[in-house]
Design an enzyme around this catalytic site. Structure first.
Site, PDB file in Angstrom:
ATOM      1  N   ARG A   2      -6.121  -0.152  -4.317  1.00  0.00           N
ATOM      2  CA  ARG A   2      -5.156  -0.486  -3.270  1.00  0.00           C
ATOM      3  C   ARG A   2      -5.036  -1.987  -3.055  1.00  0.00           C
ATOM      4  O   ARG A   2      -6.031  -2.705  -3.172  1.00  0.00           O
ATOM      5  CB  ARG A   2      -5.516   0.204  -1.969  1.00  0.00           C
ATOM      6  CG  ARG A   2      -6.894  -0.124  -1.490  1.00  0.00           C
ATOM      7  CD  ARG A   2      -7.396   0.880  -0.504  1.00  0.00           C
ATOM      8  NE  ARG A   2      -7.552   2.152  -1.160  1.00  0.00           N
ATOM      9  CZ  ARG A   2      -8.227   3.167  -0.706  1.00  0.00           C
ATOM     10  NH1 ARG A   2      -8.805   3.091   0.452  1.00  0.00           N
ATOM     11  NH2 ARG A   2      -8.346   4.280  -1.365  1.00  0.00           N
ATOM     12  N   ARG A  38       0.840  -1.202   0.000  1.00  0.00           N
ATOM     13  CA  ARG A  38       0.000   0.000   0.000  1.00  0.00           C
ATOM     14  C   ARG A  38       0.869   1.244   0.000  1.00  0.00           C
ATOM     15  O   ARG A  38       1.779   1.381   0.817  1.00  0.00           O
ATOM     16  CB  ARG A  38      -0.902   0.011   1.241  1.00  0.00           C
ATOM     17  CG  ARG A  38      -1.679   1.314   1.408  1.00  0.00           C
ATOM     18  CD  ARG A  38      -3.121   1.133   1.139  1.00  0.00           C
ATOM     19  NE  ARG A  38      -3.831   2.399   1.079  1.00  0.00           N
ATOM     20  CZ  ARG A  38      -4.827   2.729   1.872  1.00  0.00           C
ATOM     21  NH1 ARG A  38      -5.226   1.901   2.809  1.00  0.00           N
ATOM     22  NH2 ARG A  38      -5.443   3.881   1.711  1.00  0.00           N
ATOM     23  N   ASP A  61      -6.444  -2.368   2.495  1.00  0.00           N
ATOM     24  CA  ASP A  61      -6.887  -1.246   3.315  1.00  0.00           C
ATOM     25  C   ASP A  61      -7.458  -1.873   4.577  1.00  0.00           C
ATOM     26  O   ASP A  61      -8.375  -2.692   4.502  1.00  0.00           O
ATOM     27  CB  ASP A  61      -7.965  -0.439   2.576  1.00  0.00           C
ATOM     28  CG  ASP A  61      -8.397   0.804   3.326  1.00  0.00           C
ATOM     29  OD1 ASP A  61      -7.635   1.299   4.169  1.00  0.00           O
ATOM     30  OD2 ASP A  61      -9.515   1.282   3.055  1.00  0.00           O
ATOM     31  N   ASP A  87      -8.943  -0.871   8.359  1.00  0.00           N
ATOM     32  CA  ASP A  87      -9.409   0.229   9.201  1.00  0.00           C
ATOM     33  C   ASP A  87     -10.038  -0.316  10.473  1.00  0.00           C
ATOM     34  O   ASP A  87     -10.748  -1.327  10.443  1.00  0.00           O
ATOM     35  CB  ASP A  87     -10.445   1.082   8.467  1.00  0.00           C
ATOM     36  CG  ASP A  87      -9.837   1.867   7.324  1.00  0.00           C
ATOM     37  OD1 ASP A  87      -8.823   2.549   7.550  1.00  0.00           O
ATOM     38  OD2 ASP A  87     -10.384   1.798   6.209  1.00  0.00           O
TER      39      ASP A  87
END
Length: 182
Positions: free
Chosen positions: A97, A87, A100, A102
């Protein structure tokens, strides 16, 4: 601060649209080295948010029991995993990407991590976040609204949102890493 008897519960959203069949399982294996992966959702395919003309995303959710604080998890673990998997952050928040990751929810806390709010507003707004989270913890209550994750996810129709299950992509932690983290 957590101790061995009471780990922190980190509800994570994972997504990828560059080599996702390889990068999502790799992210789960990496995360399993930093706590116990208590649950992993199925993998869901959905159109890229914010921009057309790029590959669909594969998304999933993961519940990590960890001794790490939310800032430690975000700044040390997640950032390093994303970097290892290729990334590169740019100013374009809708760029393709390889991974990811989160933090969507952390225990029952309401906090800020830099510019991000926890609970992340996307839990209430994005079907590709809400539906996988409901799979791993349907009875968990959103700290701000009091709704269960199952009730939040029920507001979305996966097929109407362009989502489909990808049962050919199975996410599992590395058993030895999970055992070592206990």
């Amino acid at each position: 601060m957590a101790n061995a008897a009471a780990p922190n519960l980190a509800f994570l959203s994972l997504g990828a649209n560059i080599d996702p069949e390889k990068n999502l399982p790799a992210a789960v294996r990496e995360l399993s080295r930093h706590g116990r992966v208590a649950a992993v959702s199925r993998v869901w395919q959905s159109p890229a948010a914010g921009r057309s003309g790029q590959p669909d995303f594969l998304n999933a959710a993961l519940l990590l029991e960890t001794s790490l604080s939310a800032p430690e998890l975000k700044e040390k673990v997640i950032a390093a995993i994303e970097t290892r998997l290729g990334r590169v952050r740019s100013g374009d928040k809708f760029a393709p990407r390889p991974i990811d990751i989160d933090i969507m929810l952390f225990n029952c806390d309401i906090l800020r991590l830099g510019s991000r709010a926890i609970p992340d507003p996307e839990v209430l707004e994005r079907p590709f976040v809400a539906i996988p989270l409901a799979e791993i913890a349907p009875h968990y209550r959103h700290p701000e609204t009091g709704e269960t994750l199952a009730a939040i996810a029920a507001r979305f129709d996966p097929s109407a949102c362009g989502m489909s299950r990808r049962d050919d992509v199975v996410l599992r932690p590395t058993p030895l890493a999970t055992e070592a983290a206990r």
